[in-house]
Design an enzyme around this catalytic site. Structure first.
Site, PDB file in Angstrom:
ATOM      1  N   ARG A  25       0.821  -1.215   0.000  1.00  0.00           N
ATOM      2  CA  ARG A  25       0.000   0.000   0.000  1.00  0.00           C
ATOM      3  C   ARG A  25       0.855   1.267   0.000  1.00  0.00           C
ATOM      4  O   ARG A  25       0.306   2.373   0.058  1.00  0.00           O
ATOM      5  CB  ARG A  25      -0.927   0.004   1.223  1.00  0.00           C
ATOM      6  CG  ARG A  25      -1.953  -1.113   1.239  1.00  0.00           C
ATOM      7  CD  ARG A  25      -2.737  -1.107   2.534  1.00  0.00           C
ATOM      8  NE  ARG A  25      -3.451   0.156   2.727  1.00  0.00           N
ATOM      9  CZ  ARG A  25      -3.955   0.540   3.906  1.00  0.00           C
ATOM     10  NH1 ARG A  25      -3.785  -0.212   4.976  1.00  0.00           N
ATOM     11  NH2 ARG A  25      -4.592   1.684   3.997  1.00  0.00           N
ATOM     12  N   LYS A  55      -1.941   9.956   4.853  1.00  0.00           N
ATOM     13  CA  LYS A  55      -2.053   9.048   5.998  1.00  0.00           C
ATOM     14  C   LYS A  55      -0.847   8.103   6.045  1.00  0.00           C
ATOM     15  O   LYS A  55      -0.164   7.927   5.025  1.00  0.00           O
ATOM     16  CB  LYS A  55      -3.362   8.264   5.929  1.00  0.00           C
ATOM     17  CG  LYS A  55      -3.523   7.393   4.665  1.00  0.00           C
ATOM     18  CD  LYS A  55      -4.894   6.759   4.637  1.00  0.00           C
ATOM     19  CE  LYS A  55      -5.031   5.775   3.483  1.00  0.00           C
ATOM     20  NZ  LYS A  55      -6.366   5.175   3.397  1.00  0.00           N
ATOM     21  N   HIS A  56      -0.474   7.585   7.210  1.00  0.00           N
ATOM     22  CA  HIS A  56      -1.129   7.610   8.529  1.00  0.00           C
ATOM     23  C   HIS A  56      -0.151   8.268   9.509  1.00  0.00           C
ATOM     24  O   HIS A  56       0.870   7.645   9.839  1.00  0.00           O
ATOM     25  CB  HIS A  56      -1.457   6.207   9.014  1.00  0.00           C
ATOM     26  CG  HIS A  56      -2.207   5.379   8.005  1.00  0.00           C
ATOM     27  ND1 HIS A  56      -1.604   4.750   6.927  1.00  0.00           N
ATOM     28  CD2 HIS A  56      -3.536   5.085   7.908  1.00  0.00           C
ATOM     29  CE1 HIS A  56      -2.508   4.082   6.230  1.00  0.00           C
ATOM     30  NE2 HIS A  56      -3.690   4.272   6.789  1.00  0.00           N
ATOM     31  N   HIS A  68      -5.790  -4.711  12.588  1.00  0.00           N
ATOM     32  CA  HIS A  68      -7.101  -5.348  12.416  1.00  0.00           C
ATOM     33  C   HIS A  68      -7.206  -6.615  13.271  1.00  0.00           C
ATOM     34  O   HIS A  68      -8.314  -7.051  13.595  1.00  0.00           O
ATOM     35  CB  HIS A  68      -7.340  -5.729  10.954  1.00  0.00           C
ATOM     36  CG  HIS A  68      -7.552  -4.564  10.047  1.00  0.00           C
ATOM     37  ND1 HIS A  68      -6.515  -3.795   9.564  1.00  0.00           N
ATOM     38  CD2 HIS A  68      -8.691  -4.032   9.527  1.00  0.00           C
ATOM     39  CE1 HIS A  68      -6.994  -2.844   8.774  1.00  0.00           C
ATOM     40  NE2 HIS A  68      -8.310  -2.966   8.734  1.00  0.00           N
ATOM     41  N   ASP A 139      -8.224   7.148  12.036  1.00  0.00           N
ATOM     42  CA  ASP A 139      -8.280   5.887  11.294  1.00  0.00           C
ATOM     43  C   ASP A 139      -9.514   5.131  11.783  1.00  0.00           C
ATOM     44  O   ASP A 139     -10.250   5.616  12.660  1.00  0.00           O
ATOM     45  CB  ASP A 139      -6.988   5.089  11.524  1.00  0.00           C
ATOM     46  CG  ASP A 139      -6.715   4.116  10.383  1.00  0.00           C
ATOM     47  OD1 ASP A 139      -7.659   3.739   9.660  1.00  0.00           O
ATOM     48  OD2 ASP A 139      -5.553   3.722  10.206  1.00  0.00           O
TER      49      ASP A 139
END
Length: 217
Positions: A25, A55-56, A68, A139
């Site tokens: 990413r 971001k981040h 996550h 976030d």
């Protein structure tokens, strides 16, 4: 023409170690390249009336587990090790980025106990040392790495208290639950009314600006 006026991009983190969360990413491990690419993206989309989000903040060079999945993961990099990441955010700010998203987990060198999206120290750093005056976006507030035992409404209130303007949430019933919790916290004196009003004003201002910009384009 579709009415889209806000991008949750670009990612400007420099990943120099393991990072299953940001795998594939990121632009590069070269801060100069990331700064140039992110700045070009920001200027391009914003010239068309779409607000970009860098971001981040403040960067995640090494994250051994995905937020996550892990409720304990954090960034252990020193401030010196974060400097290449911070350089990229400074470039994004210089390019006029309208929004910056804070990260989902604690940064030991800045605030070892609070995730960046609920940390007043991280927000103060972004507003102070980095002189960012745009919209600050959290976030995902429902990540285990951000919740750390709290409920989503509790994390939302903590994020607003920290100085975040816009809360990132998945849709569904929890949106009404979070809204109700914010209102109840204000009525109970646990959250200052001015804090909520300031955040709402910042979101409305950006919405109005992007609407004007898209009409001009």
């Amino acid at each position: 023409s579709c009415g889209i006026n806000f991008f949750l991009a670009p990612v400007v983190d420099l990943v120099t170690g393991s990072n299953p969360w940001l795998r594939d990413r990121t632009f590069s491990v070269d801060s100069d390249l990331v700064s140039r690419a992110a700045s070009a993206f920001i200027r391009g989309v914003q010239s068309q009336g779409v607000a970009a989000t860098a971001k981040h903040f403040p960067g995640h060079p090494h994250v051994p587990a995905d937020p996550h999945d892990s409720a304990t993961v954090k960034v252990t990099a020193s401030l010196d090790e974060l400097k290449p990441n911070l350089k990229c955010f400074d470039a994004a700010i210089a390019a006029g980025v309208r929004a910056i998203m804070t990260g989902p987990i604690p940064i030991d060198a800045i605030d070892p106990t609070e995730p960046s999206s609920t940390s007043s120290k991280v927000v103060a750093m972004l507003r102070g040392a980095h002189r960012f005056r745009g919209l600050i976006v959290s976030d995902d507030l429902d990540l285990p790495g951000t919740l750390r035992g709290r409920t989503v409404p509790e994390a939302a209130v903590a994020s607003l208290k920290a100085g975040v303007d816009l809360l990132l949430l998945a849709g569904g019933p929890q949106v009404d639950e979070v809204a109700g919790s914010i209102i109840a916290s204000v009525h109970a004196g646990k959250l200052e009314r001015d804090v909520v009003a300031r955040a709402a004003s910042a979101v409305r201002l950006l919405a109005a600006d992007t609407a004007r910009s898209s009409q001009a384009v």
